[in-house]
Scaffold this motif. Sequence first.
Motif, PDB file in Angstrom:
ATOM      1  N   GLU A 142      -3.279   1.137   8.695  1.00 37.76           N
ATOM      2  CA  GLU A 142      -2.324   1.603   7.690  1.00 37.76           C
ATOM      3  C   GLU A 142      -1.704   2.947   8.076  1.00 37.76           C
ATOM      4  OE1 GLU A 142       0.087   1.947   4.534  1.00 37.76           O
ATOM      5  OE2 GLU A 142      -1.056   0.148   5.058  1.00 37.76           O
ATOM      6  N   TYR A 143      -0.411   3.039   7.857  1.00 39.13           N
ATOM      7  CA  TYR A 143       0.290   4.304   8.124  1.00 39.13           C
ATOM      8  C   TYR A 143       0.998   4.845   6.885  1.00 39.13           C
ATOM      9  CZ  TYR A 143       4.125   7.375   9.348  1.00 39.13           C
ATOM     10  OH  TYR A 143       5.003   8.410   9.364  1.00 39.13           O
ATOM     11  N   ALA A 195       0.860   4.535   3.550  1.00 38.27           N
ATOM     12  CA  ALA A 195       0.114   5.091   2.420  1.00 38.27           C
ATOM     13  C   ALA A 195      -0.513   6.435   2.778  1.00 38.27           C
ATOM     14  CB  ALA A 195      -0.971   4.106   1.967  1.00 38.27           C
ATOM     15  N   GLU A 235       0.813  -1.213   0.000  1.00 39.19           N
ATOM     16  CA  GLU A 235       0.000   0.000   0.000  1.00 39.19           C
ATOM     17  C   GLU A 235       0.850   1.269   0.000  1.00 39.19           C
ATOM     18  OE1 GLU A 235      -3.465  -0.166  -0.370  1.00 39.19           O
ATOM     19  OE2 GLU A 235      -2.610  -2.115  -0.850  1.00 39.19           O
ATOM     20  N   PHE A 236       1.940   1.271   0.748  1.00 33.42           N
ATOM     21  CA  PHE A 236       2.758   2.484   0.753  1.00 33.42           C
ATOM     22  C   PHE A 236       3.493   2.658  -0.580  1.00 33.42           C
ATOM     23  CE2 PHE A 236       5.201  -0.887   2.834  1.00 33.42           C
ATOM     24  CZ  PHE A 236       6.404  -0.859   2.147  1.00 33.42           C
ATOM     25  N   GLU A 286      -6.187   3.006  -1.384  1.00 27.62           N
ATOM     26  CA  GLU A 286      -6.667   1.866  -0.610  1.00 27.62           C
ATOM     27  C   GLU A 286      -7.670   1.005  -1.386  1.00 27.62           C
ATOM     28  OE1 GLU A 286      -5.609   0.990   2.818  1.00 27.62           O
ATOM     29  OE2 GLU A 286      -4.103   2.132   1.733  1.00 27.62           O
ATOM     30  N   THR A 327       2.988 -10.362   3.221  1.00 29.61           N
ATOM     31  CA  THR A 327       2.775  -9.116   3.960  1.00 29.61           C
ATOM     32  C   THR A 327       3.954  -8.757   4.856  1.00 29.61           C
ATOM     33  OG1 THR A 327       1.516 -10.432   5.560  1.00 29.61           O
ATOM     34  CG2 THR A 327       0.252  -9.229   3.916  1.00 29.61           C
ATOM     35  N   GLU A 379       6.320  -5.133   5.312  1.00 28.77           N
ATOM     36  CA  GLU A 379       5.937  -4.379   6.507  1.00 28.77           C
ATOM     37  C   GLU A 379       6.940  -3.268   6.757  1.00 28.77           C
ATOM     38  OE1 GLU A 379       4.753  -2.781  10.054  1.00 28.77           O
ATOM     39  OE2 GLU A 379       6.763  -3.613   9.765  1.00 28.77           O
ATOM     40  N   TYR A 404      -7.254  -3.445   7.621  1.00 28.05           N
ATOM     41  CA  TYR A 404      -6.105  -2.899   6.916  1.00 28.05           C
ATOM     42  C   TYR A 404      -6.135  -1.371   6.946  1.00 28.05           C
ATOM     43  CZ  TYR A 404      -3.593  -6.748   4.636  1.00 28.05           C
ATOM     44  OH  TYR A 404      -2.783  -7.828   4.383  1.00 28.05           O
ATOM     45  N   VAL A 405      -7.286  -0.793   6.646  1.00 26.10           N
ATOM     46  CA  VAL A 405      -7.403   0.662   6.602  1.00 26.10           C
ATOM     47  C   VAL A 405      -7.177   1.264   7.987  1.00 26.10           C
ATOM     48  CG1 VAL A 405      -8.966   2.583   6.110  1.00 26.10           C
ATOM     49  CG2 VAL A 405      -8.936   0.599   4.606  1.00 26.10           C
TER      50      VAL A 405
END
Length: 507
Positions: free
Chosen positions: A186-187, A189, A99-100, A123, A441, A445, A182-183
């Motif tokens: 999350e950091y 992204a 995601e990031f 996202e 994953t 990380e 996940y949302v």
Amino acid sequence: MRRPVSALGVGAGLIAVLVTSPLLFIALQASRAGGKTVHRLLNRPLMATLAWHTGALVLVVTLVTTVIGFSAAWLVERTDLPAKRLWTVVLTMPLAVPEFVHGYCWVSLFPSVHGFWGAVLVESSLFPLIFLPVLAALRRSDGAAEEVAAALGHGRLSTLLRVTLPLTRPALAGGALLVSLYVLGEYGAFAMMRFTTFATAIYTQYATAFDTASAGVLTMILVLVALVVVTAEGRVGRRARTVSAGATARRGAPVPLGPAVVLAVPALGAVVAVTVGVPLYALGYWLVRGNSSTLPAASIWSQAATTVGYALAAAATATAAALPVALYAWRRDNRWSRVLERVAYLTRALPGIAVALAIVYFGIRYAQPLYQQPPMLVAGYVVLFFPLALTAVRAGLAQVPPGVEEVARSLGTPWWRVLTRITLPLIAPGLGAAFAMVALTASTELTATLLLRPTGTQTLATQFWVYTSGLAWGAAAPYAALMTALSIPTVLMVAARTLSPARKVAR
């Protein structure tokens, strides 16, 4: 016969306690804030902003990914969409891009993409978490139910909403749960998108202000939100009905798209272009146009080996730990088993930095020799990604014929032989999926790795973050590209595993 089950329950409980133990540290830190501090924190205008941002983002992203995931699965499995296998693979590929890295690709190409809608855009690439389980559920379900509805005069839309959608409700609920968690956690992204949520505020309190008490209060709020989400998913899943395809069941005739194919294919193509095409283009652009050629090749391959080693260790540990919890929940459908299973999911909503600091706290006070050693980083990965392993193992157990263990035990077979010779071989695909998803994953990380990695150790994700923090887009590109490349085999395996039931039914 009762003793192994009782021992299994104790073991499952101990694992659940260990996995959720960071919550105790967070609660202790929050309790140190004091009543006045908590009251002042909760009454700050920022709190309303965090609540609105986080709640709206979870709601919109979950809704968008649910619509995309369900629609794509229905088109692939229930219609005469051309090139179904190819669509299954390319619609799974967004999982290969962290995601990031999605955020990096969009921001580096389009600096104007930021804020709430930028975060939603990034996202939305989580839709495969819903697409894959719904596709699997449709492949296992008996298509006769939809044919009966059509014979009774229901149109396509009515059949879709009143028959097909309820058939996939457990898969939809489980996928939506993972997306929501996940949302919430999350950091990276959101930091790229310059959008503030509880997770980014917690990181700021921990890493910048060094205010562990306020960060603990914010994290406990996040945990309460996650508890609401997990509870809602459990109720939806239990109310669902499933019609499984047995050995004699046949697949229904595919729904002809007709002229609508000219809308369906471009729509799926647009989804793939946004979630896969843009990241691949951005990575290629910065690899060619950036200054990545100055990077020493030996460094990046050494960091890749380090990343893979930690990811494999975490995957093996998390899968082994998830097995007793999943077995107990499968064998004993009671309140205690459901509590164990649901509580274990809460860790997925914890920001990586919160889990990391909990483990650091434990290491400094009770396990000094392990401080800043590899086992601490592996432990952080296991805590964060245990829910992924548990979900995959439970899905594998759901495919085991009911009563197969009881039949074997009634013939005098010891419980350990039943486990090793019957149960484990039957759930081997689920164990493989758990191992693959955790490895995937863990290899990407970021936030927990920044705190728990041994001194002098860099992974692909941490080195990528060093360069992006300095806006060195070209220098960061090789690390993003290598993380994506390492993830592709796992994603292809997941796609192939999803496709395999269709081949068996078709014979």
